[in-house]
Design a protein around this motif. Structure first.
Motif, short mmCIF file in Angstrom:
data_model
loop_
_atom_site.label_atom_id
_atom_site.label_comp_id
_atom_site.label_asym_id
_atom_site.label_seq_id
_atom_site.Cartn_x
_atom_site.Cartn_y
_atom_site.Cartn_z
N GLN A 134 -10.84 7.95 -7.46
CA GLN A 134 -9.47 8.39 -7.20
C GLN A 134 -9.38 9.92 -7.09
OE1 GLN A 134 -6.88 6.21 -9.64
NE2 GLN A 134 -5.09 6.62 -8.41
N TYR A 135 -10.07 10.60 -7.99
CA TYR A 135 -10.00 12.06 -8.00
C TYR A 135 -11.33 12.65 -7.57
CZ TYR A 135 -6.09 10.79 -10.97
OH TYR A 135 -4.97 10.20 -11.47
N LYS A 148 -9.22 -9.54 2.72
CA LYS A 148 -9.71 -8.74 1.59
C LYS A 148 -9.22 -9.31 0.27
CE LYS A 148 -10.77 -4.28 3.51
NZ LYS A 148 -10.47 -2.86 3.55
N ALA A 203 -11.01 -0.56 -4.18
CA ALA A 203 -11.07 -0.85 -2.76
C ALA A 203 -9.89 -0.23 -2.01
CB ALA A 203 -11.10 -2.35 -2.52
N ASP A 204 -8.79 0.01 -2.72
CA ASP A 204 -7.61 0.55 -2.04
C ASP A 204 -7.65 2.07 -1.91
OD1 ASP A 204 -6.71 -1.99 -1.88
OD2 ASP A 204 -5.38 -1.86 -3.61
N VAL A 205 -8.33 2.73 -2.82
CA VAL A 205 -8.30 4.19 -2.78
C VAL A 205 -9.64 4.82 -2.40
CG1 VAL A 205 -6.40 4.37 -4.41
CG2 VAL A 205 -8.73 4.44 -5.27
N ARG A 212 -18.27 -4.35 -9.61
CA ARG A 212 -18.46 -2.93 -9.29
C ARG A 212 -19.32 -2.21 -10.31
NH1 ARG A 212 -16.91 -4.68 -4.69
NH2 ARG A 212 -14.73 -4.46 -4.14
N ILE A 240 -2.00 11.51 -5.97
CA ILE A 240 -3.23 10.73 -6.11
C ILE A 240 -3.08 9.71 -7.24
CG2 ILE A 240 -5.69 10.86 -6.59
CD1 ILE A 240 -5.66 13.64 -5.32
N ILE A 255 -17.91 -1.17 -1.22
CA ILE A 255 -16.78 -1.59 -2.06
C ILE A 255 -15.65 -2.16 -1.22
CG2 ILE A 255 -14.99 -0.74 -3.62
CD1 ILE A 255 -16.96 1.22 -4.70
N THR A 256 -15.43 -1.55 -0.05
CA THR A 256 -14.31 -2.01 0.75
C THR A 256 -14.66 -3.19 1.64
OG1 THR A 256 -14.87 -0.38 2.42
CG2 THR A 256 -13.20 0.25 0.83
N LYS A 309 -9.64 -2.57 -10.08
CA LYS A 309 -8.82 -3.26 -9.09
C LYS A 309 -8.29 -2.34 -8.00
CE LYS A 309 -4.68 -3.06 -11.94
NZ LYS A 309 -3.69 -3.84 -12.65
N VAL A 310 -8.23 -1.04 -8.26
CA VAL A 310 -7.73 -0.16 -7.20
C VAL A 310 -8.85 0.49 -6.39
CG1 VAL A 310 -5.59 0.35 -8.41
CG2 VAL A 310 -7.53 1.89 -8.69
N GLY A 356 -18.34 2.23 1.34
CA GLY A 356 -18.47 1.26 2.42
C GLY A 356 -18.70 -0.14 1.90
N GLU A 374 -6.91 -6.64 -5.03
CA GLU A 374 -6.01 -7.57 -5.71
C GLU A 374 -4.69 -7.67 -4.98
OE1 GLU A 374 -5.10 -6.71 -9.72
OE2 GLU A 374 -6.93 -7.60 -10.48
N TYR A 419 0.85 -1.18 0.00
CA TYR A 419 0.00 0.00 0.00
C TYR A 419 0.88 1.23 0.00
CZ TYR A 419 -4.29 -2.49 1.14
OH TYR A 419 -5.40 -3.29 1.11
N ILE A 471 -11.89 -8.51 -2.75
CA ILE A 471 -12.18 -7.09 -2.65
C ILE A 471 -11.02 -6.30 -3.23
CG2 ILE A 471 -12.48 -5.19 -1.02
CD1 ILE A 471 -13.92 -7.27 0.77
#
Lengths: 414, 271
Positions: free
Chosen positions: B180-181, A90, B268-270, B116, A45, B109-110, B265-266, B107, A97, A15, A95
């Motif tokens: 993301q933005y 996760k 859930a991370d952002v 999605r 970002i 998504i994570t 794929k990103v 909420g 990758e 991360y 959820i």
């Protein structure tokens, strides 16, 4: 049945973490920074999901985790906060990758990382059952069939047609749980959701979970901080620490590694680049058998890029310099009993006799050296443990207690 | 038992349609949730779907039709602008709703996996109810002005497909970017307002100089609006305005599908 249902190979996940912003010294600099802010923001970002460069802001939440789960197994996953448990779940539940590695799974997976995902306060309980159920992967038909049962189990029949926003938080949790409890996947993944909700309902859910794994051969992965729940439910457990895989095995064995707030029995770190000769990857101590036994076992994992013999120097000191007495150095300095390393990972075990240690807390440091030639790695005070007063039934131990010692015997079985 | 493999993915991928189909019930319930939640605990409820476009039309009629005397191709300005606002409101509404769909449901998504794509899709489908209700209003207006739609009405499904495709395409792109933005959220409000004037909502396409007509018609909404006006007022279909926009809409849709999948794929991370 002993088929492997989940196979995790070298799973890693990284991360981006936030870094402290550069502070301007002058007003002009501040002005320039402010003007440049959008560009900086964009760069930051944009890079949130990208990792071309290995910079300081990269954090490995999981590193090289491999394990297997057999069908019908109920596996507990334990570890401290930040150990990587949730990240692992996760990834398993798709959820997010993984950054690298691979997982093979057989069967339908349902993940319960939260109770009542997708609940909308304006919808009624009944509508939310459908909402939540379909999000968890059920079809409308399936829910239709189980609706009565779900409502019964939740114990909120009376309010089932009331918007959920008028529910108490407990009722909401019950409703969410009872939807989840009626999932029928082959693999069920549960994150600490049981910490919410009242005791009696928790017990019912645990009961239901235990039942399904026993009678229907369902595989369950269960993450919890509630050690008694893990002990009760999971014959086997896996422990993670700082993103590293430590051990998988009988829950009673694994739980010994899991310590409370006071002492740090586990040391592990994630190695981010390959520029080292020899490095301590991980170390932990285990109270080998009964508390009657005065030996503790120190497990050390070294990563080496060379084929080489090194000396291991272990220092013990008291964490509190006033009270208990007892510190010293031990290890493998002699040419003959130095550790012979192969390239890659090397595992060693040491028994440390604690019989001569005074009651109190100790800190353990590990040095890897070529004596008087080269120093490779040092982990200062990386593990702490506590020597407790033996109970009166251990008379032989009691005799040798409370005196302290300046020499410690160790036996190494490499 | 079904075997599944999880590993890092790379590059552009096609949307997993069988999986999307398996989650059709979720799409249905999310759509219903969107509709119910929008008008929950309001006195007029679904009536707002009538009042909003009607009042905008009235304002436009007074300002542009009355005060500014904008040419309305010889039809009552009220009907002229309502025929445009009917698809336009759907378009602008779905745009903001779908662009927000992922952020608003962060909420979900994570915490759980599902395709999605369902989220922006549900946003777009749940707006269809409003669209249908304002169609009823349109029918009433037609009766009031005693206008009989022409046989060209058979082309309505084509235009509706173009409208939905274009909304979904842009919606997918915007929603994926908005995760993301967060700038998207702020920019969208006034972009939608600008777009209103880039489409023939308050004025007629005939006001655009001939040499720019082609570029103008690249805006997918131009063809949709002018097409709808033509079919309800029994004029010949302005195909030369429709096809360029249709191609742009299709391109946006396909690009949106791929772009969304790539960014997925990103999330859930952002988020």
């Amino acid at each position: 049945m002993s088929d492997t249902i989940i196979k995790v190979e070298n799973l890693s996940k990284r991360y981006r973490i936030g870094l402290k912003e550069k502070k301007a010294d002058t007003f002009a600099q501040q002005l320039i920074n402010t003007l440049k802010a959008p560009i900086e923001n964009f760069r930051r970002i944009k890079s949130l999901g990208k990792f071309e460069d290995e910079s300081d802001s990269v954090h490995w939440a999981l590193k090289d985790v491999s394990f297997e789960v057999k069908q019908g197994e109920v596996l507990g996953i334990i570890g401290k906060n930040g150990a990587g448990k949730s990240t692992l779940l996760k990834i398993l539940s798709k959820i997010t990758e993984p950054t690298s590695g691979r997982i093979e799974m057989h069967g339908r997976v349902a993940a319960l990382l939260e109770v009542g995902t997708g609940f909308h306060p304006e919808l009624t309980g009944r509508e939310n059952i459908y909402m939540n159920g379909t999000i968890l992967g059920m079809t409308k038909k399936e829910i239709d069939r189980k609706l009565e049962e779900i409502i019964d189990f939740s114990g909120v029949e009376k309010y089932i047609d009331t918007p959920v926003k008028f529910y108490s938080s407990g009722m909401r949790v019950r409703l969410g749980f009872s939807v989840a409890a009626h999932l029928e996947p082959e693999i069920l993944i549960i994150d600490e959701v049981l910490s919410v909700g009242d005791y009696e309902f928790q017990q019912r859910c645990l009961g239901k979970m235990g039942e399904v794994s026993k009678y229907e051969g369902r595989t369950v992965l269960f993450v919890s901080h509630n050690m008694s729940a893990v002990k009760e439910l999971c014959p086997n457990s896996l422990i993670l620490n700082n993103g590293n895989f430590l051990k998988i095995g009988k829950t009673s064995e694994v739980l010994k590694l899991y310590s409370g707030k006071t002492s740090e029995k586990i040391f592990s770190r994630i190695i981010e680049n390959q520029n080292y000769d020899v490095i301590v990857n991980m170390a932990y101590i285990e109270n080998s058998k009964e508390d009657l036994d005065s030996f503790v076992t120190l497990f050390i994992q070294l990563s080496s890029n060379l084929e080489i013999s090194v000396a291991l120097d272990i220092r013990l000191k008291t964490s509190d310099l006033q009270m208990p007495v007892g510190f010293g150095s031990m290890g493998t300095f002699d040419q003959i009993d130095q550790l012979k390393l192969i390239k890659g990972q090397n595992n060693f075990e040491f028994n440390i006799d604690t019989k001569t240690l005074a009651i109190g807390e100790y800190l353990l440091s590990i040095d890897i050296t070529k004596p008087f030639v080269k120093y490779y790695d040092r982990c200062e005070d990386c593990i702490s443990f506590e020597i407790l007063k033996p109970t009166s039934k251990h008379k032989d131990l009691l005799l040798s207690w409370n005196y302290g010692a300046n020499a410690i015997n160790i036996t190494s079985n490499v | 038992m079904k075997k599944s493999v999880i590993q890092p993915s790379q590059g552009w991928k096609v949307v997993d349609f069988p999986e999307l189909w398996r989650y059709k019930d979720l799409l249905y319930f999310l759509t219903v949730r969107g509709i119910k939640a929008r008008y929950a605990q309001s006195v007029l409820g679904i009536g707002w779907a009538i009042i909003q476009p009607l009042f905008t039309t009235l304002v436009f009629t007074i300002v542009f039709g009355g005060l500014a005397e904008v040419d309305s191709d010889g039809m009552p300005y009220l009907l002229f602008s309502y025929l445009a606002l009917w698809p336009w409101n759907y378009f602008s509404g779905t745009l903001s709703e779908s662009a927000n769909s992922l952020v608003a449901n962060a909420g979900m998504i994570t915490k759980v996996y599902f395709p999605r794509l369902i989220l922006p899709m549900a946003a777009i489908f749940s707006k269809l109810l409003d669209f249908l209700i304002s169609f009823v209003v349109l029918l009433i207006l037609l009766i009031y002005f005693q206008v009989l739609p022409g046989w060209q009405l058979i082309f309505l499904p084509i235009l509706l497909i173009q409208l939905i495709m274009c909304s979904l395409g842009i919606g997918m792109i915007l929603s994926a970017m908005a995760v993301q933005y967060r700038d998207i959220k702020y920019a969208l409000g006034f972009i939608v307002q600008l777009l209103l004037y880039a489409a023939p909502v308050v004025y007629s396409t005939t006001a655009v100089p001939d040499q720019y007509q082609f570029f103008y018609s690249l805006n997918p909404m131009v063809g949709v609006i002018e097409g709808i006006r033509a079919m309800f007022l029994s004029r010949s279909m302005p195909w030369q305005l429709i096809w360029p926009g249709a191609i742009v809409g299709a391109v946006l849709f396909v690009f949106g599908l791929f772009y969304f999948r790539r960014m997925e794929k990103v999330f859930a991370d952002v988020a």
